[in-house]
Design a protein around this motif. Structure first.
Motif, PDB file in Angstrom:
ATOM      1  N   GLY A  54       0.778  -1.234   0.000  1.00 57.71           N
ATOM      2  CA  GLY A  54       0.000   0.000   0.000  1.00 57.71           C
ATOM      3  C   GLY A  54       0.808   1.281   0.000  1.00 57.71           C
ATOM      4  O   GLY A  54       0.480   2.220  -0.733  1.00 57.71           O
ATOM      5  N   PRO A  55       1.880   1.383   0.791  1.00 60.09           N
ATOM      6  CA  PRO A  55       2.664   2.613   0.791  1.00 60.09           C
ATOM      7  C   PRO A  55       3.339   2.924  -0.551  1.00 60.09           C
ATOM      8  O   PRO A  55       3.743   4.044  -0.791  1.00 60.09           O
ATOM      9  CB  PRO A  55       3.709   2.369   1.886  1.00 60.09           C
ATOM     10  CG  PRO A  55       3.021   1.437   2.830  1.00 60.09           C
ATOM     11  CD  PRO A  55       2.235   0.512   1.931  1.00 60.09           C
ATOM     12  N   VAL A  56       3.447   1.943  -1.427  1.00 58.25           N
ATOM     13  CA  VAL A  56       3.963   2.180  -2.780  1.00 58.25           C
ATOM     14  C   VAL A  56       2.814   2.371  -3.762  1.00 58.25           C
ATOM     15  O   VAL A  56       2.816   3.301  -4.569  1.00 58.25           O
ATOM     16  CB  VAL A  56       4.867   1.005  -3.230  1.00 58.25           C
ATOM     17  CG1 VAL A  56       5.263   1.149  -4.695  1.00 58.25           C
ATOM     18  CG2 VAL A  56       6.093   0.907  -2.342  1.00 58.25           C
ATOM     19  N   LEU A  57       1.812   1.494  -3.694  1.00 55.56           N
ATOM     20  CA  LEU A  57       0.742   1.506  -4.692  1.00 55.56           C
ATOM     21  C   LEU A  57      -0.225   2.680  -4.551  1.00 55.56           C
ATOM     22  O   LEU A  57      -0.639   3.254  -5.564  1.00 55.56           O
ATOM     23  CB  LEU A  57      -0.029   0.186  -4.655  1.00 55.56           C
ATOM     24  CG  LEU A  57       0.769  -1.041  -5.074  1.00 55.56           C
ATOM     25  CD1 LEU A  57      -0.077  -2.303  -4.929  1.00 55.56           C
ATOM     26  CD2 LEU A  57       1.288  -0.896  -6.493  1.00 55.56           C
ATOM     27  N   ALA A  58      -0.604   3.047  -3.332  1.00 57.44           N
ATOM     28  CA  ALA A  58      -1.565   4.150  -3.160  1.00 57.44           C
ATOM     29  C   ALA A  58      -1.007   5.467  -3.713  1.00 57.44           C
ATOM     30  O   ALA A  58      -1.672   6.125  -4.520  1.00 57.44           O
ATOM     31  CB  ALA A  58      -1.998   4.284  -1.703  1.00 57.44           C
ATOM     32  N   PRO A  59       0.214   5.878  -3.343  1.00 60.02           N
ATOM     33  CA  PRO A  59       0.759   7.100  -3.951  1.00 60.02           C
ATOM     34  C   PRO A  59       0.960   6.952  -5.459  1.00 60.02           C
ATOM     35  O   PRO A  59       0.787   7.904  -6.214  1.00 60.02           O
ATOM     36  CB  PRO A  59       2.099   7.307  -3.248  1.00 60.02           C
ATOM     37  CG  PRO A  59       2.000   6.540  -1.978  1.00 60.02           C
ATOM     38  CD  PRO A  59       1.092   5.382  -2.270  1.00 60.02           C
ATOM     39  N   GLY A  60       1.299   5.738  -5.904  1.00 61.93           N
ATOM     40  CA  GLY A  60       1.462   5.502  -7.340  1.00 61.93           C
ATOM     41  C   GLY A  60       0.164   5.685  -8.100  1.00 61.93           C
ATOM     42  O   GLY A  60       0.144   6.265  -9.196  1.00 61.93           O
ATOM     43  N   LYS A  61      -0.929   5.217  -7.544  1.00 66.57           N
ATOM     44  CA  LYS A  61      -2.232   5.404  -8.181  1.00 66.57           C
ATOM     45  C   LYS A  61      -2.610   6.880  -8.217  1.00 66.57           C
ATOM     46  O   LYS A  61      -3.124   7.375  -9.230  1.00 66.57           O
ATOM     47  CB  LYS A  61      -3.309   4.603  -7.447  1.00 66.57           C
ATOM     48  CG  LYS A  61      -3.188   3.096  -7.619  1.00 66.57           C
ATOM     49  CD  LYS A  61      -4.290   2.384  -6.843  1.00 66.57           C
ATOM     50  CE  LYS A  61      -4.146   0.888  -6.903  1.00 66.57           C
ATOM     51  NZ  LYS A  61      -5.287   0.196  -6.255  1.00 66.57           N
ATOM     52  N   ALA A  62      -2.365   7.587  -7.123  1.00 61.22           N
ATOM     53  CA  ALA A  62      -2.671   9.024  -7.083  1.00 61.22           C
ATOM     54  C   ALA A  62      -1.833   9.764  -8.122  1.00 61.22           C
ATOM     55  O   ALA A  62      -2.359  10.580  -8.893  1.00 61.22           O
ATOM     56  CB  ALA A  62      -2.427   9.577  -5.680  1.00 61.22           C
TER      57      ALA A  62
END
Length: 140
Positions: A54-62
């Motif tokens: 999550g700490p990589v994917l959530a900012p990546g999606k944003a």
């Protein structure tokens, strides 16, 4: 709808709270990121027990939603094999649902001023949580 021209910390925190409330309703454990117009992190929250990605994917999606000015759910089929943007995914671009751009202005002056990304649930749960956050932006 309130007019805003930038994503500030106060609204970003309220957006994260809305996403986390939706995640609790969905039975998901998620991470939530809100970024500004440059894709830079404004705030990030991770529910206890949420997946380590999550700490990589959530900012990546944003970031991806800001960079392409579209939801990552809409971008996903374009980045899939045979799609117009096949090969786009990787590095900073996360091309599956859960990222939503935040718009400001009207008509010709409308522009993306930030984005929200959610990761940790199913794609449908991530999209629902991101939409809950984006609705805070839209309604103020």
């Amino acid at each position: 709808m309130k007019f805003r021209d930038a994503v500030g910390l106060e609204i970003a925190l309220r957006m994260c709270e809305a996403a986390i409330r939706q995640a609790a309703r969905e039975g998901a454990l998620v991470s939530v990121a809100v970024v500004d117009a440059g894709g830079h992190l404004v705030t990030f929250q991770r529910m206890e027990g949420a997946e380590i990605a999550g700490p990589v994917l959530a900012p990546g999606k944003a970031y991806t939603s800001v960079a392409h000015r579209m939801t990552t759910a809409d971008l996903a089929p374009l980045a899939a094999p045979g799609g117009e943007l096949y090969g786009l995914a990787g590095d900073r671009f996360v091309c599956f649902g859960g990222g939503i751009p935040l718009w400001a202005g009207y008509g010709e002056g409308e522009r993306v001023v930030g984005g929200v990304g959610v990761s940790g649930g199913t794609v449908a749960q991530d999209v629902a949580c991101a939409e809950a956050a984006a609705s805070v932006w839209r309604t103020g």
